[in-house]
Design a protein around this motif. Structure first.
Motif, mmCIF file in Angstrom:
data_model
loop_
_atom_site.group_PDB
_atom_site.id
_atom_site.type_symbol
_atom_site.label_atom_id
_atom_site.label_comp_id
_atom_site.label_asym_id
_atom_site.label_seq_id
_atom_site.Cartn_x
_atom_site.Cartn_y
_atom_site.Cartn_z
ATOM 1 N N ILE A 10 0.822 -1.207 0.000
ATOM 2 C CA ILE A 10 0.000 0.000 0.000
ATOM 3 C C ILE A 10 0.855 1.256 0.000
ATOM 4 O O ILE A 10 0.659 2.155 -0.815
ATOM 5 C CB ILE A 10 -0.941 0.010 1.220
ATOM 6 C CG1 ILE A 10 -1.986 -1.108 1.084
ATOM 7 C CG2 ILE A 10 -1.645 1.366 1.351
ATOM 8 C CD1 ILE A 10 -2.853 -1.275 2.299
ATOM 9 N N THR A 11 1.813 1.346 0.897
ATOM 10 C CA THR A 11 2.544 2.600 1.068
ATOM 11 C C THR A 11 3.930 2.620 0.420
ATOM 12 O O THR A 11 4.536 3.673 0.329
ATOM 13 C CB THR A 11 2.705 2.928 2.567
ATOM 14 O OG1 THR A 11 3.395 1.854 3.215
ATOM 15 C CG2 THR A 11 1.348 3.132 3.213
ATOM 16 N N MET A 12 4.422 1.469 -0.023
ATOM 17 C CA MET A 12 5.721 1.442 -0.689
ATOM 18 C C MET A 12 5.681 0.503 -1.891
ATOM 19 O O MET A 12 6.508 -0.384 -2.037
ATOM 20 C CB MET A 12 6.810 0.988 0.292
ATOM 21 C CG MET A 12 6.970 1.893 1.492
ATOM 22 S SD MET A 12 8.267 1.325 2.617
ATOM 23 C CE MET A 12 8.054 2.468 3.988
ATOM 24 N N ARG A 27 3.762 6.700 -13.176
ATOM 25 C CA ARG A 27 2.588 6.595 -14.049
ATOM 26 C C ARG A 27 2.533 5.244 -14.767
ATOM 27 O O ARG A 27 1.457 4.716 -15.037
ATOM 28 C CB ARG A 27 2.573 7.737 -15.059
ATOM 29 C CG ARG A 27 2.359 9.105 -14.446
ATOM 30 C CD ARG A 27 2.041 10.160 -15.479
ATOM 31 N NE ARG A 27 0.647 10.560 -15.423
ATOM 32 C CZ ARG A 27 0.152 11.599 -16.077
ATOM 33 N NH1 ARG A 27 0.928 12.327 -16.869
ATOM 34 N NH2 ARG A 27 -1.117 11.915 -15.984
ATOM 35 N N GLU A 28 3.697 4.707 -15.064
ATOM 36 C CA GLU A 28 3.756 3.404 -15.734
ATOM 37 C C GLU A 28 3.091 2.323 -14.900
ATOM 38 O O GLU A 28 2.557 1.343 -15.439
ATOM 39 C CB GLU A 28 5.217 3.043 -16.014
ATOM 40 C CG GLU A 28 5.418 1.727 -16.765
ATOM 41 C CD GLU A 28 6.885 1.410 -16.998
ATOM 42 O OE1 GLU A 28 7.181 0.256 -17.346
ATOM 43 O OE2 GLU A 28 7.729 2.318 -16.828
ATOM 44 N N HIS A 29 3.106 2.506 -13.584
ATOM 45 C CA HIS A 29 2.534 1.510 -12.674
ATOM 46 C C HIS A 29 1.267 2.036 -11.985
ATOM 47 O O HIS A 29 0.996 1.739 -10.823
ATOM 48 C CB HIS A 29 3.588 1.085 -11.649
ATOM 49 C CG HIS A 29 4.749 0.374 -12.266
ATOM 50 N ND1 HIS A 29 5.874 1.042 -12.708
ATOM 51 C CD2 HIS A 29 4.941 -0.936 -12.562
ATOM 52 C CE1 HIS A 29 6.723 0.170 -13.225
ATOM 53 N NE2 HIS A 29 6.180 -1.024 -13.158
ATOM 54 N N GLY A 30 0.502 2.837 -12.725
ATOM 55 C CA GLY A 30 -0.817 3.251 -12.235
ATOM 56 C C GLY A 30 -0.858 4.561 -11.491
ATOM 57 O O GLY A 30 -1.899 4.916 -10.919
ATOM 58 N N GLY A 31 0.230 5.290 -11.465
ATOM 59 C CA GLY A 31 0.266 6.555 -10.748
ATOM 60 C C GLY A 31 -0.684 7.599 -11.310
ATOM 61 O O GLY A 31 -0.828 7.726 -12.524
ATOM 62 N N TYR A 32 -1.323 8.315 -10.418
ATOM 63 C CA TYR A 32 -2.259 9.408 -10.703
ATOM 64 C C TYR A 32 -3.582 8.943 -11.324
ATOM 65 O O TYR A 32 -4.406 9.767 -11.701
ATOM 66 C CB TYR A 32 -1.610 10.499 -11.559
ATOM 67 C CG TYR A 32 -0.560 11.274 -10.790
ATOM 68 C CD1 TYR A 32 -0.918 12.168 -9.778
ATOM 69 C CD2 TYR A 32 0.799 11.076 -11.047
ATOM 70 C CE1 TYR A 32 0.048 12.847 -9.051
ATOM 71 C CE2 TYR A 32 1.772 11.751 -10.332
ATOM 72 C CZ TYR A 32 1.388 12.638 -9.325
ATOM 73 O OH TYR A 32 2.352 13.314 -8.601
ATOM 74 N N THR A 33 -3.803 7.626 -11.411
ATOM 75 C CA THR A 33 -5.122 7.151 -11.838
ATOM 76 C C THR A 33 -6.163 7.408 -10.754
ATOM 77 O O THR A 33 -7.332 7.652 -11.059
ATOM 78 C CB THR A 33 -5.088 5.649 -12.165
ATOM 79 O OG1 THR A 33 -4.595 4.922 -11.035
ATOM 80 C CG2 THR A 33 -4.198 5.382 -13.374
ATOM 81 N N MET A 223 -4.450 4.225 -2.874
ATOM 82 C CA MET A 223 -4.878 2.827 -2.883
ATOM 83 C C MET A 223 -6.345 2.698 -2.485
ATOM 84 O O MET A 223 -7.097 1.903 -3.065
ATOM 85 C CB MET A 223 -3.994 2.009 -1.937
ATOM 86 C CG MET A 223 -4.368 0.540 -1.846
ATOM 87 S SD MET A 223 -4.071 -0.370 -3.370
ATOM 88 C CE MET A 223 -2.289 -0.607 -3.263
ATOM 89 N N ILE A 224 -6.768 3.503 -1.511
ATOM 90 C CA ILE A 224 -8.172 3.460 -1.086
ATOM 91 C C ILE A 224 -9.085 3.869 -2.231
ATOM 92 O O ILE A 224 -10.127 3.244 -2.475
ATOM 93 C CB ILE A 224 -8.377 4.365 0.147
ATOM 94 C CG1 ILE A 224 -7.634 3.804 1.352
ATOM 95 C CG2 ILE A 224 -9.867 4.532 0.464
ATOM 96 C CD1 ILE A 224 -7.587 4.721 2.550
ATOM 97 N N VAL A 225 -8.700 4.918 -2.950
ATOM 98 C CA VAL A 225 -9.516 5.390 -4.064
ATOM 99 C C VAL A 225 -9.556 4.364 -5.190
ATOM 100 O O VAL A 225 -10.618 4.066 -5.755
ATOM 101 C CB VAL A 225 -8.984 6.739 -4.590
ATOM 102 C CG1 VAL A 225 -9.715 7.149 -5.875
ATOM 103 C CG2 VAL A 225 -9.139 7.820 -3.535
ATOM 104 N N ASN A 226 -8.429 3.769 -5.514
ATOM 105 C CA ASN A 226 -8.364 2.812 -6.616
ATOM 106 C C ASN A 226 -8.996 1.478 -6.300
ATOM 107 O O ASN A 226 -9.648 0.855 -7.157
ATOM 108 C CB ASN A 226 -6.909 2.593 -7.048
ATOM 109 C CG ASN A 226 -6.418 3.643 -8.030
ATOM 110 O OD1 ASN A 226 -7.183 4.183 -8.814
ATOM 111 N ND2 ASN A 226 -5.128 3.935 -7.976
#
Length: 230
Positions: A10-12, A27-33, A223-226
């Motif tokens: 979750i955090t790392m 972003r390649e690994h889902g960042g800012y989605t 993580m909570i949002v996604n």
């Protein structure tokens, strides 16, 4: 051990990746989605409720329910609302927050901007321990990348919503880890704890409604949002 590994996811989630501190890798690994999803689909009050439902507690030591803390901020006061990340981390031998800032700074930035969306805030502050030279450098670099890509500043992701991000270097005083002393330091004064009430949710930084959360707490929001509160 399984709980520990789950917490790392979750955090790392990106710390093991090469150049994990860069926007491209994030972003390649889902960042800012999560940010895009929140802006398009989740109303601020619903995001607060989502964080309440998740059961997330403050990771700075007190363990206070994060969503409940957000819910204390009045939205009918005609003053700006601020989000402050307490990244002072002055306890001897601690470094969990430093690892996030050095290896996954965009995770923290996204979490802070999501918090700002929930509280309808237009400015966030990250107060970093003065001895954390690399953390400060990585956070400043990440903030510049996020501004360049329209993830911070004016009209974020075409939403019409603005949010500015400030990285502030701490003054090296242990007392500034206390949230109201931290406010004094941010305002350019010697850090000194303030009497309560008023509480920060009503009168904090610059006398305005303010929420202070720990680095690891804020890094949990994407993580909570996604994935959902459950």
């Amino acid at each position: 051990m399984s709980d520990y590994k789950g917490k790392l996811l979750i955090t790392m989630p990106n710390v093991h990746r090469e150049n994990s501190h860069t926007l491209g890798v994030y972003r390649e690994h889902g960042g800012y989605t999560a940010l895009a999803k929140a802006i398009k689909e989740i109303k601020p009050d619903d995001l607060i409720q989502m964080v309440k439902d998740s059961g997330l507690r403050g990771r700075g030591g007190a363990g206070f329910p994060t969503g409940m803390k957000w819910g204390f901020v009045p939205k009918d006061i005609p003053k700006p609302r601020y989000i402050v990340c307490n990244a002072d981390e002055g306890e001897p031998g601690t470094f969990k927050d430093r690892v996030i800032m050095e290896f996954d700074p965009h995770l923290l930035i996204e979490g802070m901007v999501l918090s700002a969306w929930a509280l309808e805030s237009n400015r966030v502050f990250c107060y970093v321990r003065g001895e954390y030279g690399l953390s400060i450098k990585r956070m400043e670099q990440a903030v510049k990348e996020a501004y360049k890509e329209g993830l911070l500043g004016k009209n974020i992701l075409g939403s019409g919503w603005d949010c500015d991000f400030d990285v502030y270097t701490g003054s090296g005083a242990y007392i500034c880890g206390e949230e109201t002393a931290l406010f004094d330091s941010l305002e350019g004064r010697r850090g000194h704890p303030r009497l309560k009430p008023p509480f920060p949710a009503v009168s904090g930084l610059y006398g305005c409604p303010t929420v202070v959360n720990n680095v690891e707490t804020l890094a949990s929001i994407p993580m909570i949002v996604n994935k959902g509160a459950e």
